[in-house]
Design a protein around this motif. Structure first.
Motif, PDB file in Angstrom:
ATOM      1  N   GLY A 152      12.136  58.162  60.517  1.00  0.00           N
ATOM      2  CA  GLY A 152      12.857  58.503  61.742  1.00  0.00           C
ATOM      3  C   GLY A 152      12.857  59.994  62.018  1.00  0.00           C
ATOM      4  N   VAL A 153      13.927  60.459  62.656  1.00  0.00           N
ATOM      5  CA  VAL A 153      14.028  61.850  63.110  1.00  0.00           C
ATOM      6  C   VAL A 153      15.221  62.527  62.452  1.00  0.00           C
ATOM      7  CG1 VAL A 153      14.306  63.365  65.105  1.00  0.00           C
ATOM      8  CG2 VAL A 153      12.979  61.258  65.326  1.00  0.00           C
ATOM      9  N   ALA A 154      14.975  63.692  61.861  1.00  0.00           N
ATOM     10  CA  ALA A 154      16.035  64.494  61.237  1.00  0.00           C
ATOM     11  C   ALA A 154      16.083  65.847  61.929  1.00  0.00           C
ATOM     12  CB  ALA A 154      15.772  64.661  59.749  1.00  0.00           C
ATOM     13  N   ARG A 155      17.161  66.082  62.687  1.00  0.00           N
ATOM     14  CA  ARG A 155      17.318  67.353  63.403  1.00  0.00           C
ATOM     15  C   ARG A 155      18.560  68.080  62.896  1.00  0.00           C
ATOM     16  NH1 ARG A 155      16.205  63.956  68.091  1.00  0.00           N
ATOM     17  NH2 ARG A 155      14.058  64.337  68.844  1.00  0.00           N
ATOM     18  N   GLN A 156      18.368  69.318  62.454  1.00  0.00           N
ATOM     19  CA  GLN A 156      19.474  70.174  61.998  1.00  0.00           C
ATOM     20  C   GLN A 156      20.305  69.475  60.913  1.00  0.00           C
ATOM     21  OE1 GLN A 156      21.385  71.149  65.768  1.00  0.00           O
ATOM     22  NE2 GLN A 156      20.102  72.973  65.976  1.00  0.00           N
ATOM     23  N   ILE A 157      19.599  68.869  59.973  1.00  0.00           N
ATOM     24  CA  ILE A 157      20.236  68.183  58.857  1.00  0.00           C
ATOM     25  C   ILE A 157      20.291  69.128  57.654  1.00  0.00           C
ATOM     26  CG2 ILE A 157      20.104  66.243  57.259  1.00  0.00           C
ATOM     27  CD1 ILE A 157      20.804  65.406  60.105  1.00  0.00           C
ATOM     28  N   ASN A 158      21.432  69.160  56.985  1.00  0.00           N
ATOM     29  CA  ASN A 158      21.615  69.984  55.789  1.00  0.00           C
ATOM     30  C   ASN A 158      21.978  69.060  54.626  1.00  0.00           C
ATOM     31  OD1 ASN A 158      22.350  71.792  53.800  1.00  0.00           O
ATOM     32  ND2 ASN A 158      23.526  73.118  55.152  1.00  0.00           N
ATOM     33  N   VAL A 159      21.120  69.036  53.615  1.00  0.00           N
ATOM     34  CA  VAL A 159      21.364  68.197  52.436  1.00  0.00           C
ATOM     35  C   VAL A 159      21.512  69.109  51.222  1.00  0.00           C
ATOM     36  CG1 VAL A 159      20.526  66.314  50.991  1.00  0.00           C
ATOM     37  CG2 VAL A 159      19.999  66.324  53.440  1.00  0.00           C
ATOM     38  N   PRO A 160      22.705  69.195  50.634  1.00  0.00           N
ATOM     39  CA  PRO A 160      22.904  70.092  49.493  1.00  0.00           C
ATOM     40  C   PRO A 160      22.280  69.560  48.203  1.00  0.00           C
ATOM     41  CG  PRO A 160      24.930  68.917  49.984  1.00  0.00           C
ATOM     42  CD  PRO A 160      23.955  68.548  51.055  1.00  0.00           C
ATOM     43  N   THR A 161      22.281  70.400  47.192  1.00  0.00           N
ATOM     44  CA  THR A 161      21.763  70.044  45.874  1.00  0.00           C
ATOM     45  C   THR A 161      22.383  68.743  45.365  1.00  0.00           C
ATOM     46  OG1 THR A 161      21.462  72.378  45.336  1.00  0.00           O
ATOM     47  CG2 THR A 161      21.560  70.840  43.480  1.00  0.00           C
ATOM     48  N   GLY A 162      21.542  67.869  44.828  1.00  0.00           N
ATOM     49  CA  GLY A 162      22.022  66.635  44.229  1.00  0.00           C
ATOM     50  C   GLY A 162      22.381  65.544  45.204  1.00  0.00           C
ATOM     51  N   SER A 163      22.111  65.757  46.484  1.00  0.00           N
ATOM     52  CA  SER A 163      22.494  64.786  47.510  1.00  0.00           C
ATOM     53  C   SER A 163      21.267  64.210  48.203  1.00  0.00           C
ATOM     54  CB  SER A 163      23.419  65.435  48.544  1.00  0.00           C
ATOM     55  OG  SER A 163      24.629  65.854  47.941  1.00  0.00           O
ATOM     56  N   VAL A 164      21.485  63.114  48.923  1.00  0.00           N
ATOM     57  CA  VAL A 164      20.401  62.430  49.614  1.00  0.00           C
ATOM     58  C   VAL A 164      20.949  61.760  50.865  1.00  0.00           C
ATOM     59  CG1 VAL A 164      20.772  60.395  48.151  1.00  0.00           C
ATOM     60  CG2 VAL A 164      18.603  60.636  49.387  1.00  0.00           C
ATOM     61  N   ILE A 165      20.132  61.735  51.908  1.00  0.00           N
ATOM     62  CA  ILE A 165      20.406  60.896  53.077  1.00  0.00           C
ATOM     63  C   ILE A 165      19.245  59.937  53.222  1.00  0.00           C
ATOM     64  CG2 ILE A 165      20.736  60.774  55.565  1.00  0.00           C
ATOM     65  CD1 ILE A 165      21.950  63.537  55.502  1.00  0.00           C
TER      66      ILE A 165
ATOM     67  N   GLY B 135      14.092  73.276  49.911  1.00  0.00           N
ATOM     68  CA  GLY B 135      14.379  74.068  48.733  1.00  0.00           C
ATOM     69  C   GLY B 135      13.609  73.671  47.490  1.00  0.00           C
ATOM     70  N   ARG B 136      13.798  74.445  46.451  1.00  0.00           N
ATOM     71  CA  ARG B 136      13.168  74.196  45.156  1.00  0.00           C
ATOM     72  C   ARG B 136      13.515  72.791  44.680  1.00  0.00           C
ATOM     73  NH1 ARG B 136      15.826  75.034  40.622  1.00  0.00           N
ATOM     74  NH2 ARG B 136      17.265  76.445  41.699  1.00  0.00           N
ATOM     75  N   GLY B 137      12.469  71.992  44.383  1.00  0.00           N
ATOM     76  CA  GLY B 137      12.657  70.637  43.895  1.00  0.00           C
ATOM     77  C   GLY B 137      13.057  69.611  44.934  1.00  0.00           C
ATOM     78  N   ALA B 138      13.243  70.019  46.182  1.00  0.00           N
ATOM     79  CA  ALA B 138      13.686  69.089  47.230  1.00  0.00           C
ATOM     80  C   ALA B 138      12.552  68.163  47.655  1.00  0.00           C
ATOM     81  CB  ALA B 138      14.221  69.864  48.422  1.00  0.00           C
ATOM     82  N   GLN B 139      12.933  67.065  48.348  1.00  0.00           N
ATOM     83  CA  GLN B 139      11.930  66.074  48.718  1.00  0.00           C
ATOM     84  C   GLN B 139      12.171  65.525  50.130  1.00  0.00           C
ATOM     85  OE1 GLN B 139      10.931  63.202  45.348  1.00  0.00           O
ATOM     86  NE2 GLN B 139      13.012  63.812  44.802  1.00  0.00           N
ATOM     87  N   VAL B 140      11.056  65.268  50.832  1.00  0.00           N
ATOM     88  CA  VAL B 140      11.060  64.487  52.067  1.00  0.00           C
ATOM     89  C   VAL B 140      10.153  63.300  51.794  1.00  0.00           C
ATOM     90  CG1 VAL B 140      10.570  64.425  54.534  1.00  0.00           C
ATOM     91  CG2 VAL B 140      11.424  66.539  53.489  1.00  0.00           C
ATOM     92  N   LEU B 141      10.725  62.096  51.793  1.00  0.00           N
ATOM     93  CA  LEU B 141      10.024  60.898  51.357  1.00  0.00           C
ATOM     94  C   LEU B 141       9.939  59.900  52.497  1.00  0.00           C
ATOM     95  CD1 LEU B 141      11.872  60.472  47.917  1.00  0.00           C
ATOM     96  CD2 LEU B 141       9.806  61.793  48.398  1.00  0.00           C
ATOM     97  N   GLY B 142       8.778  59.838  53.136  1.00  0.00           N
ATOM     98  CA  GLY B 142       8.580  58.893  54.213  1.00  0.00           C
ATOM     99  C   GLY B 142       8.202  59.559  55.522  1.00  0.00           C
ATOM    100  N   PRO B 143       7.877  58.748  56.530  1.00  0.00           N
ATOM    101  CA  PRO B 143       7.467  59.267  57.834  1.00  0.00           C
ATOM    102  C   PRO B 143       8.669  59.786  58.631  1.00  0.00           C
ATOM    103  CG  PRO B 143       7.480  56.878  57.893  1.00  0.00           C
ATOM    104  CD  PRO B 143       7.784  57.269  56.474  1.00  0.00           C
ATOM    105  N   ILE B 144       9.136  60.959  58.240  1.00  0.00           N
ATOM    106  CA  ILE B 144      10.331  61.566  58.827  1.00  0.00           C
ATOM    107  C   ILE B 144       9.929  62.821  59.592  1.00  0.00           C
ATOM    108  CG2 ILE B 144      12.617  62.518  58.350  1.00  0.00           C
ATOM    109  CD1 ILE B 144      12.472  61.006  55.636  1.00  0.00           C
ATOM    110  N   ARG B 145      10.366  62.941  60.837  1.00  0.00           N
ATOM    111  CA  ARG B 145      10.116  64.146  61.644  1.00  0.00           C
ATOM    112  C   ARG B 145      11.297  65.097  61.448  1.00  0.00           C
ATOM    113  NH1 ARG B 145       9.561  62.189  67.554  1.00  0.00           N
ATOM    114  NH2 ARG B 145       9.324  64.446  67.869  1.00  0.00           N
ATOM    115  N   CYS B 146      11.047  66.170  60.729  1.00  0.00           N
ATOM    116  CA  CYS B 146      12.110  67.130  60.400  1.00  0.00           C
ATOM    117  C   CYS B 146      12.023  68.343  61.317  1.00  0.00           C
ATOM    118  CB  CYS B 146      11.980  67.582  58.958  1.00  0.00           C
ATOM    119  SG  CYS B 146      12.104  66.255  57.747  1.00  0.00           S
ATOM    120  N   GLN B 147      13.154  68.698  61.911  1.00  0.00           N
ATOM    121  CA  GLN B 147      13.239  69.870  62.780  1.00  0.00           C
ATOM    122  C   GLN B 147      14.502  70.652  62.433  1.00  0.00           C
ATOM    123  OE1 GLN B 147      13.309  68.021  66.647  1.00  0.00           O
ATOM    124  NE2 GLN B 147      11.118  67.565  66.643  1.00  0.00           N
ATOM    125  N   ASN B 148      14.309  71.908  62.020  1.00  0.00           N
ATOM    126  CA  ASN B 148      15.438  72.780  61.674  1.00  0.00           C
ATOM    127  C   ASN B 148      16.325  72.173  60.592  1.00  0.00           C
ATOM    128  OD1 ASN B 148      14.699  74.790  63.525  1.00  0.00           O
ATOM    129  ND2 ASN B 148      15.848  73.819  65.183  1.00  0.00           N
TER     130      ASN B 148
END
Length: 207
Positions: free
Chosen positions: A171-184, A133-146
């Motif tokens: 690592g691996v992120a599959r079918q992960i949902n991160v809402p506004t203002g949150s982080v995993i 989404g707008r302003g969102a971030q993926v930080l690091g060697p992460i394999r994102c799927q769905n």
């Protein structure tokens, strides 16, 4: 030396990329390419004014795939976007590939959407369908799927809990949902990670 005699010219043509001269000519549309000879772009890729393609960027559309890059977006060295029958749509002023490149690959039936001001860095990848989404971030060697990261402010927003969703670590992120203002943050499987507010990592000082 003519374009046809330039080393690699025949390979570019056989692999379906623009000749160096046509790549350099994208400048007439306001695209900034400091080193056209190191950049590979398929015909039909849509680049808006102010897009920056740093050396080593690959934008490959094949089998009816579509790539659209919004105005002011920067693609850093090592960024590889491949639409093999799918759709990759990047919004304005996004930052992709700093600190190790980034790979986006959309095959037939898949859509990868990157919002305005989003940031992808550190050598990760997006495959299958994803919405960053707008302003969102993926930080690091992460394999994102769905995965889906919620809209919000950019990392420059003074209110951490109003920023776009964030995945950080490796690592691996599959079918992960991160809402506004949150982080995993995770190192392994993001399904095992804890969803936290971003202020946990960026607390405000003072009362």
């Amino acid at each position: 030396m003519t374009e046809a005699q330039t080393p690699g010219a025949d390979a570019r043509q056989r692999l379906g990329f623009l000749p160096v001269a046509e790549t350099a000519a994208l400048a007439r549309y306001g695209v900034l390419i400091p080193d056209p000879g190191s950049v590979l772009v398929s015909p039909g890729v849509q680049l808006e004014e102010g897009v920056v393609l740093w050396p080593g960027v690959i934008l490959q559309a094949l089998d009816g795939g579509t790539i659209v890059i919004g105005a002011g977006t920067q693609l850093f060295p090592g960024s590889r976007l491949v639409a093999s029958g799918g759709l990759i749509k990047v919004g304005t002023r996004a930052e992709i590939g700093e600190e190790g490149g980034f790979t986006l690959k959309a095959e037939a039936g898949n859509v990868i959407e990157i919002g305005e001001g989003a940031r992808l860095l550190g050598g990760g990848s997006l495959t299958l369908s994803n919405r960053i989404g707008r302003g969102a971030q993926v930080l690091g060697p992460i394999r994102c799927q769905n995965c889906t990261l919620g809209d919000g402010g950019t990392y420059r927003d003074p209110e951490p809990d109003q920023r776009g969703g964030v995945l950080k670590g490796s690592g691996v992120a599959r079918q992960i949902n991160v809402p506004t203002g949150s982080v995993i943050q995770a190192f392994g499987l993001f399904s095992d990670g804890t969803l936290r507010r971003q202020s946990y990592f960026h607390p405000k000082s003072g009362g």
